[in-house]
Scaffold this motif. Sequence first.
Motif, short mmCIF file in Angstrom:
data_model
loop_
_atom_site.label_atom_id
_atom_site.label_comp_id
_atom_site.label_asym_id
_atom_site.label_seq_id
_atom_site.Cartn_x
_atom_site.Cartn_y
_atom_site.Cartn_z
N UNK A 130 1.88 -0.09 11.28
CA UNK A 130 1.95 -0.83 10.16
C UNK A 130 0.41 -1.45 9.68
N UNK A 131 -0.17 -1.78 10.68
CA UNK A 131 -1.39 -2.45 10.33
C UNK A 131 -2.41 -1.46 9.55
N UNK A 132 -2.39 -0.27 10.05
CA UNK A 132 -3.26 0.76 9.46
C UNK A 132 -2.68 1.29 8.11
N UNK A 133 -1.37 1.13 8.07
CA UNK A 133 -0.70 1.74 6.87
C UNK A 133 -1.06 0.38 5.52
N UNK A 134 -1.20 -0.69 6.00
CA UNK A 134 -1.28 -1.91 5.33
C UNK A 134 -2.90 -1.70 4.71
N UNK A 135 -3.72 -1.39 5.44
CA UNK A 135 -5.24 -1.30 5.02
C UNK A 135 -5.31 -0.21 4.09
N UNK A 136 -4.79 0.95 4.62
CA UNK A 136 -5.09 2.45 3.92
C UNK A 136 -4.48 2.07 2.44
N UNK A 137 -3.44 1.39 2.36
CA UNK A 137 -2.57 1.31 1.07
C UNK A 137 -3.53 0.60 0.09
N UNK A 138 -4.04 -0.53 0.68
CA UNK A 138 -4.81 -1.39 -0.07
C UNK A 138 -6.05 -0.63 -0.67
N UNK A 139 -6.67 0.07 0.24
CA UNK A 139 -7.95 0.87 -0.17
C UNK A 139 -7.46 1.68 -1.24
N UNK A 140 -6.28 2.37 -0.94
CA UNK A 140 -5.97 3.37 -2.39
C UNK A 140 -5.69 2.60 -3.65
N UNK A 141 -4.98 1.52 -3.27
CA UNK A 141 -4.89 0.79 -4.58
C UNK A 141 -6.06 0.17 -5.43
N UNK A 142 -7.17 -0.16 -4.48
CA UNK A 142 -8.27 -0.41 -5.27
C UNK A 142 -9.04 0.71 -5.61
N UNK A 143 -8.79 2.02 -4.92
CA UNK A 143 -9.68 3.09 -5.47
C UNK A 143 -9.03 3.50 -6.79
#
Length: 155
Positions: A130-143
Amino acid sequence: MKISLITIGDNEDKYLANGFELYAKRLQHYVSFDAITIPSQKNKSNSKEAAMLAEAKEIQKKLAPSDLVILLDEKGKEYASVEFAKQVQKYLNMPGKKMVFIIGGPYGFAPEIRERAQQSLSLSKMTFNHQMAKLFFLEQLYRAMTILKGEPYHH
């Protein structure tokens, strides 16, 4: 437009929490963003179903009837980054809606949360904690936001 991310459980690893904070701050340049953390019920409930139900009740308290709810779920639709940006643009064009993305707890989503969602989205066929998913998702939203603005972050 406002975007919220609801997650179950805190970031325990500081380097992931720092990455999340970095992208949350960057995202504020484009949209109003907030992150809501709900405590995990994994070790507090007697069963998987009881934990999912308790988490669902807490999630529902954070949702308004008009919210556009998108689950981050391994069974959801996968997008390439540019496709995801186009989907985010469609969401942004919906009048009066707040986008609420939800990352479930260790047991996933209770049926009432699945029924409330308008869409589910998968980050990958692979499983992330969940911690990684949270970071990966936020990076993709920023992207996605930088793609929509024509900025050079996404090459």
